[in-house]
Structure formats: C-alpha cells, structure tokens
Scaffold this motif. Structure first.
Motif, PDB file in Angstrom:
ATOM      1  N   ARG A 136       0.833  -1.212   0.000  1.00  0.00           N
ATOM      2  CA  ARG A 136       0.000   0.000   0.000  1.00  0.00           C
ATOM      3  C   ARG A 136       0.866   1.260   0.000  1.00  0.00           C
ATOM      4  NH1 ARG A 136      -2.061   2.392   4.362  1.00  0.00           N
ATOM      5  NH2 ARG A 136      -2.082   0.506   5.632  1.00  0.00           N
ATOM      6  N   LEU A 137       1.915   1.266   0.826  1.00  0.00           N
ATOM      7  CA  LEU A 137       2.802   2.437   0.893  1.00  0.00           C
ATOM      8  C   LEU A 137       3.619   2.595  -0.386  1.00  0.00           C
ATOM      9  CD1 LEU A 137       4.042   2.301   4.608  1.00  0.00           C
ATOM     10  CD2 LEU A 137       2.394   3.879   3.602  1.00  0.00           C
ATOM     11  N   PHE A 138       4.065   1.457  -0.962  1.00  0.00           N
ATOM     12  CA  PHE A 138       4.786   1.520  -2.231  1.00  0.00           C
ATOM     13  C   PHE A 138       3.897   2.170  -3.297  1.00  0.00           C
ATOM     14  CE2 PHE A 138       7.473  -2.528  -1.188  1.00  0.00           C
ATOM     15  CZ  PHE A 138       8.239  -1.779  -0.302  1.00  0.00           C
ATOM     16  N   ARG A 139       2.589   1.843  -3.272  1.00  0.00           N
ATOM     17  CA  ARG A 139       1.643   2.405  -4.233  1.00  0.00           C
ATOM     18  C   ARG A 139       1.392   3.890  -3.958  1.00  0.00           C
ATOM     19  NH1 ARG A 139      -1.487  -1.302  -7.248  1.00  0.00           N
ATOM     20  NH2 ARG A 139      -1.336  -3.460  -6.571  1.00  0.00           N
ATOM     21  N   GLN A 140       1.322   4.246  -2.666  1.00  0.00           N
ATOM     22  CA  GLN A 140       0.963   5.619  -2.293  1.00  0.00           C
ATOM     23  C   GLN A 140       2.126   6.602  -2.427  1.00  0.00           C
ATOM     24  OE1 GLN A 140      -0.627   5.190   1.670  1.00  0.00           O
ATOM     25  NE2 GLN A 140      -2.653   4.587   0.959  1.00  0.00           N
ATOM     26  N   ILE A 141       3.282   6.237  -1.856  1.00  0.00           N
ATOM     27  CA  ILE A 141       4.386   7.211  -1.844  1.00  0.00           C
ATOM     28  C   ILE A 141       5.620   6.762  -2.632  1.00  0.00           C
ATOM     29  CG2 ILE A 141       3.664   8.290   0.326  1.00  0.00           C
ATOM     30  CD1 ILE A 141       5.684   6.673   1.829  1.00  0.00           C
ATOM     31  N   GLY A 142       5.579   5.532  -3.131  1.00  0.00           N
ATOM     32  CA  GLY A 142       6.690   5.045  -3.945  1.00  0.00           C
ATOM     33  C   GLY A 142       7.664   4.195  -3.141  1.00  0.00           C
ATOM     34  N   TYR A 143       8.310   3.281  -3.838  1.00  0.00           N
ATOM     35  CA  TYR A 143       9.248   2.364  -3.179  1.00  0.00           C
ATOM     36  C   TYR A 143      10.436   3.114  -2.585  1.00  0.00           C
ATOM     37  CZ  TYR A 143      12.974  -1.038  -2.609  1.00  0.00           C
ATOM     38  OH  TYR A 143      14.006  -1.774  -2.096  1.00  0.00           O
ATOM     39  N   GLN A 144      11.003   4.040  -3.374  1.00  0.00           N
ATOM     40  CA  GLN A 144      12.210   4.756  -2.933  1.00  0.00           C
ATOM     41  C   GLN A 144      11.961   5.549  -1.658  1.00  0.00           C
ATOM     42  OE1 GLN A 144      14.950   3.983  -4.230  1.00  0.00           O
ATOM     43  NE2 GLN A 144      15.172   4.409  -6.417  1.00  0.00           N
ATOM     44  N   LYS A 145      10.782   6.192  -1.577  1.00  0.00           N
ATOM     45  CA  LYS A 145      10.497   7.068  -0.437  1.00  0.00           C
ATOM     46  C   LYS A 145      10.005   6.303   0.801  1.00  0.00           C
ATOM     47  CE  LYS A 145       9.452  11.158  -3.196  1.00  0.00           C
ATOM     48  NZ  LYS A 145       8.414  12.074  -3.676  1.00  0.00           N
TER      49      LYS A 145
END
Length: 199
Positions: free
Chosen positions: A22-31
């Motif tokens: 969910r977080l990878f989708r929302q703010i991106g993997y790098q961030k």
C-alpha cells in the motif's frame, strides 16, 4: 514453535507485506522506509526486521506476491478443459492484462518493478521461467490435441514468449503503449499461425 505461534507469525508477515504494498503504491518504493511500514503497523522497525532482514527483502516478497497472482491465474487457464487455441489466446491476453493493471497504470508500483528489473532479482527470473513453463504446457496440450505442431516444445515456448515480450514485460508495455506496432490480437494470431500444423 507451536502451530498457533506459526499462525501468528504468518499473519504478521502478511500484514507487513500488505502495508508495504500500500505504501509503495501511495508514496513510492524509494520514499518508503521500514520505519514508515512499522509506524503504520504500530510496531517498532526492529520488530519488522524480525520478519524481513531488509527493505529489499520486503520489496522482493511484495513483487513475488504480485507475480504469484499472475502465475496462479495462468495455471488456472491451462488446467481448464476446452479447445487449446481459445485457451492459449485467453492465457496470453490475461498475462498482458494483469501485468498492465498491476504495473503500468500505477506509476509508483511501476517504479518498484523497474528497480526489480534493474537489479535482476532472482524473483523476476523465476517468474519469467514460470510463465515460459506455463506457456510450454499449453503448447504441449495443443500438440497432443493436433491443434499445434512443435517438434521442440521448449524452443516453441521461448519463441512464443519472446514474440509476446512487448505485451508481457511491464517496462515494454509502458514504453510501447503509444508506439506503432501490432495489436495484442494481431500478435497472438501471428504466434498461433506459427504453431499451426503445416498440412
């Protein structure tokens, strides 16, 4: 370890992966940091590291899960009864559709896939081998039913997957979306024509 403890550990791993995706989708993997994931779960980063040794390990597990969904659906199509040509078309179309839905329409998730491809993680290699294997199974069924002709099944599978690359590979799907080329149906027609008996 008791069955109850194993069950709780399994549930915790699943929750970590669910929040990470969910977080990878929302703010991106790098961030996204392990701290962000831990905060969402109301646990300490140290506790997350009990289950996954690094952020990369979490990323690999999320990628494995997403790819696993595609593999599961591909195997389901292969296991169905009915004419092979129709199911083969369904198989190739479904792989394309699922990869497009998962990775291309979602910029943040696409970034995650790009990193996976660049680092050539074993999880990506395993997925490509699995898909080639499933395509090979379907071609073998076609040979058995007389709908296809393929003296070398492994070669036929590799050629079919290579022909479908711009429709299977997430980066190529994105890059080729606005470029001239055959439609997916035209490419599948071409692949099926190449597998059809000569007589």
């Amino acid at each position: 370890m008791t069955l109850v403890a194993e069950h709780i550990e399994g549930e915790t791993r699943d929750r970590i992966l669910e929040v990470a995706e969910r977080l990878f989708r929302q703010i991106g993997y790098q961030k996204t940091t392990v701290g962000d994931i831990a905060k969402e779960l109301r646990m300490s980063p140290a506790n997350v590291y009990r289950f996954f040794e690094s952020k990369k390990a979490i990323h690999q597990a999320v990628a494995r899960s997403l790819m696993g969904e595609v593999e599961l659906e591909a195997r389901r199509i292969v296991a169905q009864p009915g004419p092979v040509r129709e199911r083969f078309r369904d198989l190739l179309t479904t792989i394309h559709r699922m990869n497009t839905e998962r990775y291309v329409g979602d910029n943040k998730l696409h970034e995650m896939v790009e990193i996976a491809m660049q680092e050539d993680w074993q999880v990506c290699v395993n997925h490509m081998e699995c898909i080639a294997g499933v395509v090979g199974q379907m071609i073998a069924q076609g040979v058995a039913s007389g709908e296809f002709e393929a003296p070398d099944l492994q070669l036929a599978s590799l050629c079919a997957c290579t022909a479908m690359m711009r429709f299977f590979h997430p980066q190529m799907i994105a890059q080729c979306a606005t470029k001239p080329g055959p439609t997916i149906d035209q490419m599948i027609d071409f692949v099926i024509a190449g597998l059809s008996p000569r007589h």
